[in-house]
Structures are given as C-alpha cells and as structure tokens.
Design a protein around this motif. Structure first.
Motif, PDB file in Angstrom:
ATOM      1  N   TYR A  39      31.468  56.298  39.408  1.00 24.83           N
ATOM      2  CA  TYR A  39      31.030  57.692  39.435  1.00 24.83           C
ATOM      3  C   TYR A  39      29.516  57.712  39.594  1.00 24.83           C
ATOM      4  O   TYR A  39      28.806  56.990  38.903  1.00 24.83           O
ATOM      5  N   ILE A  40      29.048  58.544  40.526  1.00 27.02           N
ATOM      6  CA  ILE A  40      27.630  58.627  40.842  1.00 27.02           C
ATOM      7  C   ILE A  40      27.191  60.081  40.693  1.00 27.02           C
ATOM      8  O   ILE A  40      27.817  60.984  41.253  1.00 27.02           O
ATOM      9  N   ARG A  57      33.087  60.679  42.799  1.00 22.99           N
ATOM     10  CA  ARG A  57      33.795  59.424  42.532  1.00 22.99           C
ATOM     11  C   ARG A  57      33.907  58.680  43.852  1.00 22.99           C
ATOM     12  O   ARG A  57      34.226  59.259  44.887  1.00 22.99           O
ATOM     13  N   PHE A  58      33.602  57.389  43.820  1.00 23.47           N
ATOM     14  CA  PHE A  58      33.730  56.521  44.981  1.00 23.47           C
ATOM     15  C   PHE A  58      34.663  55.367  44.623  1.00 23.47           C
ATOM     16  O   PHE A  58      34.751  54.969  43.465  1.00 23.47           O
ATOM     17  N   THR A  59      35.318  54.820  45.619  1.00 21.70           N
ATOM     18  CA  THR A  59      36.162  53.639  45.422  1.00 21.70           C
ATOM     19  C   THR A  59      35.408  52.428  45.943  1.00 21.70           C
ATOM     20  O   THR A  59      34.951  52.413  47.085  1.00 21.70           O
ATOM     21  N   LEU A  60      35.283  51.439  45.087  1.00 20.04           N
ATOM     22  CA  LEU A  60      34.580  50.204  45.429  1.00 20.04           C
ATOM     23  C   LEU A  60      35.603  49.142  45.793  1.00 20.04           C
ATOM     24  O   LEU A  60      36.627  48.992  45.122  1.00 20.04           O
ATOM     25  N   SER A  61      35.320  48.411  46.874  1.00 23.97           N
ATOM     26  CA  SER A  61      36.165  47.291  47.284  1.00 23.97           C
ATOM     27  C   SER A  61      35.240  46.126  47.571  1.00 23.97           C
ATOM     28  O   SER A  61      34.407  46.195  48.483  1.00 23.97           O
ATOM     29  N   GLY A  62      35.352  45.076  46.791  1.00 22.12           N
ATOM     30  CA  GLY A  62      34.419  43.961  46.910  1.00 22.12           C
ATOM     31  C   GLY A  62      33.027  44.432  46.497  1.00 22.12           C
ATOM     32  O   GLY A  62      32.863  44.998  45.435  1.00 22.12           O
ATOM     33  N   ASN A  63      32.054  44.239  47.380  1.00 23.71           N
ATOM     34  CA  ASN A  63      30.673  44.648  47.083  1.00 23.71           C
ATOM     35  C   ASN A  63      30.258  45.883  47.869  1.00 23.71           C
ATOM     36  O   ASN A  63      29.075  46.082  48.116  1.00 23.71           O
ATOM     37  N   ALA A  64      31.211  46.710  48.274  1.00 25.82           N
ATOM     38  CA  ALA A  64      30.857  47.896  49.057  1.00 25.82           C
ATOM     39  C   ALA A  64      31.803  49.051  48.730  1.00 25.82           C
ATOM     40  O   ALA A  64      32.955  48.843  48.319  1.00 25.82           O
ATOM     41  N   VAL A  65      31.296  50.257  48.920  1.00 23.51           N
ATOM     42  CA  VAL A  65      32.114  51.456  48.746  1.00 23.51           C
ATOM     43  C   VAL A  65      33.004  51.613  49.975  1.00 23.51           C
ATOM     44  O   VAL A  65      32.573  51.384  51.109  1.00 23.51           O
ATOM     45  N   VAL A  66      34.255  51.979  49.749  1.00 20.30           N
ATOM     46  CA  VAL A  66      35.196  52.230  50.838  1.00 20.30           C
ATOM     47  C   VAL A  66      34.710  53.463  51.616  1.00 20.30           C
ATOM     48  O   VAL A  66      34.517  54.525  51.010  1.00 20.30           O
ATOM     49  N   SER A  69      35.556  57.466  50.908  1.00 25.75           N
ATOM     50  CA  SER A  69      36.229  57.540  49.617  1.00 25.75           C
ATOM     51  C   SER A  69      35.569  58.513  48.636  1.00 25.75           C
ATOM     52  O   SER A  69      36.052  58.689  47.525  1.00 25.75           O
ATOM     53  N   GLU A  70      34.473  59.169  49.039  1.00 28.10           N
ATOM     54  CA  GLU A  70      33.806  60.085  48.121  1.00 28.10           C
ATOM     55  C   GLU A  70      34.711  61.270  47.790  1.00 28.10           C
ATOM     56  O   GLU A  70      35.258  61.927  48.657  1.00 28.10           O
TER      57      GLU A  70
END
Length: 72
Positions: A39-40, A57-66, A69-70
């Motif tokens: 959450y940002i 709300r963003f979804t993170l996958s690995g080291n980056a935001v999908v 996904s905001e």
C-alpha cells in the motif's frame, strides 16, 4: 545488499505536481507472502488540476510492481 537495484520497484510519475509532495508512506499487507500487496500513500498530480493525495494498493511480483495493478 550494498548495491542499488538497476530498476525501480515502482515509478509513481511526479508530473504536474506543485509544491513539496510525493511519496508519503508505504505499508506491506499482513498477508504479503500470499497476495503480494503493498500500500502506497502518495500525491498524484493532474494536468490543469490540483494535486490529490491517494492511497493505492499495488501487487508486487519479484522486485517490481505488476503493471496495471494499482487499485485506488
């Protein structure tokens, strides 16, 4: 751990902002390991309009935001 990542996790795009605003807070979802949510709270600038503070709300996958996904 002592080297910066070459790619940012998220670019909020600070275009059209006025004054001292921007990233204000970051929180990790309690179920982050299952859902990847972060959450940002930040300031979003809009062309020809006033700035608006936004909680997303963003979804993170690995080291980056999908991308895309905001959820505001």
């Amino acid at each position: 751990a002592n080297q910066a990542d070459p790619q940012p996790v998220l670019n909020l795009g600070y275009a059209y902002q006025v004054g001292e605003q921007g990233l204000m807070d970051i929180a990790v979802d309690p179920a982050f390991l299952q859902n990847g949510y972060i959450y940002i709270y930040y300031t979003k600038g809009f062309l020809g309009s006033q700035n608006h503070n936004r909680l997303s709300r963003f979804t993170l996958s690995g080291n980056a935001v999908v991308p895309g996904s905001e959820f505001v």
